[in-house]
Design a protein around this motif. Structure first.
Motif, PDB file in Angstrom:
ATOM      1  N   MET A  13      -7.385 -66.009  15.521  1.00 10.19           N
ATOM      2  CA  MET A  13      -8.372 -64.877  15.442  1.00 10.19           C
ATOM      3  C   MET A  13      -7.648 -63.683  15.396  1.00 10.19           C
ATOM      4  SD  MET A  13     -11.252 -63.741  18.409  1.00 10.19           S
ATOM      5  CE  MET A  13     -10.100 -62.616  19.372  1.00 10.19           C
ATOM      6  N   SER A  14      -8.065 -62.868  14.640  1.00  6.33           N
ATOM      7  CA  SER A  14      -7.573 -61.560  14.302  1.00  6.33           C
ATOM      8  C   SER A  14      -8.414 -60.386  14.871  1.00  6.33           C
ATOM      9  CB  SER A  14      -7.403 -61.290  12.791  1.00  6.33           C
ATOM     10  OG  SER A  14      -6.889 -60.074  12.452  1.00  6.33           O
ATOM     11  N   ASP A  15      -7.768 -59.467  15.634  1.00  6.15           N
ATOM     12  CA  ASP A  15      -8.373 -58.154  16.194  1.00  6.15           C
ATOM     13  C   ASP A  15      -7.619 -56.979  15.689  1.00  6.15           C
ATOM     14  OD1 ASP A  15      -9.318 -56.563  18.064  1.00  6.15           O
ATOM     15  OD2 ASP A  15      -8.159 -56.970  19.810  1.00  6.15           O
ATOM     16  N   MET A  16      -8.653 -56.236  15.096  1.00  7.59           N
ATOM     17  CA  MET A  16      -8.257 -54.952  14.101  1.00  7.59           C
ATOM     18  C   MET A  16      -8.072 -54.149  15.236  1.00  7.59           C
ATOM     19  SD  MET A  16     -11.860 -53.595  12.898  1.00  7.59           S
ATOM     20  CE  MET A  16     -10.950 -52.388  11.733  1.00  7.59           C
ATOM     21  N   TRP A  17      -8.280 -54.127  16.343  1.00  5.58           N
ATOM     22  CA  TRP A  17      -7.832 -53.284  17.458  1.00  5.58           C
ATOM     23  C   TRP A  17      -6.550 -53.453  18.296  1.00  5.58           C
ATOM     24  CZ3 TRP A  17     -10.765 -49.275  16.345  1.00  5.58           C
ATOM     25  CH2 TRP A  17     -12.073 -49.452  15.837  1.00  5.58           C
ATOM     26  N   THR A  18      -5.774 -54.505  17.812  1.00  5.95           N
ATOM     27  CA  THR A  18      -4.540 -54.859  18.430  1.00  5.95           C
ATOM     28  C   THR A  18      -3.533 -54.817  17.487  1.00  5.95           C
ATOM     29  OG1 THR A  18      -5.773 -56.163  20.083  1.00  5.95           O
ATOM     30  CG2 THR A  18      -3.372 -56.386  19.973  1.00  5.95           C
ATOM     31  N   GLY A  19      -2.325 -54.058  17.941  1.00  4.75           N
ATOM     32  CA  GLY A  19      -1.144 -54.209  17.043  1.00  4.75           C
ATOM     33  C   GLY A  19      -0.181 -54.998  17.689  1.00  4.75           C
ATOM     34  N   GLU A  20       1.150 -54.617  17.579  1.00  2.00           N
ATOM     35  CA  GLU A  20       2.198 -55.272  18.211  1.00  2.00           C
ATOM     36  C   GLU A  20       2.535 -54.810  19.505  1.00  2.00           C
ATOM     37  OE1 GLU A  20       5.697 -55.666  15.563  1.00  2.00           O
ATOM     38  OE2 GLU A  20       4.548 -56.338  14.108  1.00  2.00           O
ATOM     39  N   LYS A  21       2.288 -53.374  19.853  1.00  3.25           N
ATOM     40  CA  LYS A  21       2.715 -52.674  20.912  1.00  3.25           C
ATOM     41  C   LYS A  21       1.571 -52.354  21.709  1.00  3.25           C
ATOM     42  CE  LYS A  21       6.822 -51.124  18.659  1.00  3.25           C
ATOM     43  NZ  LYS A  21       7.662 -50.010  18.307  1.00  3.25           N
ATOM     44  N   VAL A  22       0.469 -52.008  20.921  1.00  3.86           N
ATOM     45  CA  VAL A  22      -0.849 -51.472  21.687  1.00  3.86           C
ATOM     46  C   VAL A  22      -2.035 -51.994  21.314  1.00  3.86           C
ATOM     47  CG1 VAL A  22       0.319 -48.898  21.848  1.00  3.86           C
ATOM     48  CG2 VAL A  22      -1.340 -49.741  19.885  1.00  3.86           C
ATOM     49  N   VAL A  43       1.003 -47.320   2.177  1.00  2.21           N
ATOM     50  CA  VAL A  43       2.152 -47.465   3.316  1.00  2.21           C
ATOM     51  C   VAL A  43       1.963 -48.576   4.369  1.00  2.21           C
ATOM     52  CG1 VAL A  43       3.201 -46.417   5.349  1.00  2.21           C
ATOM     53  CG2 VAL A  43       2.667 -45.240   3.122  1.00  2.21           C
ATOM     54  N   HIS A  44       0.648 -48.870   4.398  1.00  2.50           N
ATOM     55  CA  HIS A  44      -0.087 -49.892   5.441  1.00  2.50           C
ATOM     56  C   HIS A  44      -0.850 -51.052   4.632  1.00  2.50           C
ATOM     57  CE1 HIS A  44       0.419 -46.235   7.610  1.00  2.50           C
ATOM     58  NE2 HIS A  44       0.851 -46.963   8.694  1.00  2.50           N
ATOM     59  N   PRO A  45      -0.304 -52.049   4.585  1.00  2.00           N
ATOM     60  CA  PRO A  45      -1.167 -53.109   3.914  1.00  2.00           C
ATOM     61  C   PRO A  45      -2.608 -53.288   4.531  1.00  2.00           C
ATOM     62  CG  PRO A  45       0.606 -54.105   5.273  1.00  2.00           C
ATOM     63  CD  PRO A  45       0.736 -52.832   5.257  1.00  2.00           C
ATOM     64  N   ARG A  46      -3.613 -53.573   3.678  1.00  2.00           N
ATOM     65  CA  ARG A  46      -4.976 -53.974   3.879  1.00  2.00           C
ATOM     66  C   ARG A  46      -4.795 -55.163   4.742  1.00  2.00           C
ATOM     67  NH1 ARG A  46      -9.279 -51.305   1.361  1.00  2.00           N
ATOM     68  NH2 ARG A  46      -8.721 -49.994  -0.340  1.00  2.00           N
ATOM     69  N   PRO A  47      -5.862 -54.946   5.891  1.00  2.00           N
ATOM     70  CA  PRO A  47      -6.000 -56.244   6.807  1.00  2.00           C
ATOM     71  C   PRO A  47      -6.716 -57.312   5.722  1.00  2.00           C
ATOM     72  CG  PRO A  47      -7.476 -54.440   7.251  1.00  2.00           C
ATOM     73  CD  PRO A  47      -6.791 -54.147   6.173  1.00  2.00           C
ATOM     74  N   PRO A  48      -6.446 -58.549   6.192  1.00  2.00           N
ATOM     75  CA  PRO A  48      -7.188 -59.958   5.445  1.00  2.00           C
ATOM     76  C   PRO A  48      -8.456 -59.834   5.741  1.00  2.00           C
ATOM     77  CG  PRO A  48      -5.466 -60.411   7.331  1.00  2.00           C
ATOM     78  CD  PRO A  48      -5.516 -58.960   7.283  1.00  2.00           C
ATOM     79  N   LEU A  49      -9.196 -60.557   5.154  1.00  2.00           N
ATOM     80  CA  LEU A  49     -10.609 -60.713   5.130  1.00  2.00           C
ATOM     81  C   LEU A  49     -10.935 -61.756   6.353  1.00  2.00           C
ATOM     82  CD1 LEU A  49     -12.122 -60.264   1.689  1.00  2.00           C
ATOM     83  CD2 LEU A  49     -12.226 -58.660   3.616  1.00  2.00           C
ATOM     84  N   ARG A  50      -9.964 -62.599   6.341  1.00  2.00           N
ATOM     85  CA  ARG A  50     -10.162 -63.802   7.512  1.00  2.00           C
ATOM     86  C   ARG A  50      -9.093 -63.591   8.531  1.00  2.00           C
ATOM     87  NH1 ARG A  50     -12.345 -68.368   3.548  1.00  2.00           N
ATOM     88  NH2 ARG A  50     -12.791 -67.099   1.742  1.00  2.00           N
TER      89      ARG A  50
END
Length: 188
Positions: free
Chosen positions: A1-10, A181-188
């Motif tokens: 599962m991918s969470d667009m609100w979570t990065g590697e640190k925050v 600069v930032h890759p688009r997030p994957p659709l899945r």
């Protein structure tokens, strides 16, 4: 599962009533407050509790909103990001970020800003983000330039505090500049 609100640190999350101490901490240092805005008289602990509780009760999203920046390392309040002054017709919005002193210089501000920009450009169809930074705030100017923001102008002697008038630097980034600069997030 991918969470667009979570990065590697925050992780960006909604404001909770118990975040009042984190917001109070952000307001403790006069230099930090001055960098972010205008110095105001101190607010009581009860004032911070009420202010935070009111924000925690707001529905998510909308034209202007605030999210907490949470450190993944210790699940603690590390700061906040805001969206304000939106113009849906023109596709513009303004963003602000504040990171607690204990969490600075760790890449939290850059990651939190990147997550927020991705959401606004990818999900809300905004085209451009603008920020205003006091000209003496070198760290914030460097942060935004590192994110791909471009200086668009300077408002001369625009704000008064600390006994004098100070310039404000206006920086902006378009969605296309962000995606370069930032890759688009994957659709899945």
């Amino acid at each position: 599962m991918s969470d667009m609100w979570t990065g590697e640190k925050v992780r960006l999350r909604g404001v909770e009533p118990q975040d009042w101490e984190g917001f109070q901490d952000l307001a403790r240092n006069t230099l930090d407050v001055r960098n972010a805005g205008l110095v105001t008289p101190p607010r009581s602990a009860e004032g911070f509790r009420a202010w935070t509780a009111e924000r925690a009760g707001r529905p998510p999203g909308g034209e202007a909103f605030r999210l907490v920046v949470e450190s993944l390392a210790d699940r603690a309040f590390a700061g906040s990001v805001t969206v304000g002054e939106t113009d849906s017709r023109a596709g513009r919005f303004r963003m602000g970020i504040g990171i607690s002193r204990a969490y600075r210089r760790r890449g939290y501000a850059a990651e939190a800003a990147g997550l927020l920009l991705t959401y606004m450009f990818e999900e809300q169809r905004y085209h451009k983000c603008e920020v205003e930074v006091h000209a003496f705030n070198d760290a914030s100017i460097a942060l935004h330039r590192g994110l791909g923001f471009v200086e668009e102008g300077r408002l001369r002697q625009h704000e008064f505090f600390a006994g004098g008038h100070h310039d404000v630097v206006v920086l902006g980034i378009t969605a296309a500049e962000h995606w370069a600069v930032h890759p688009r997030p994957p659709l899945r």
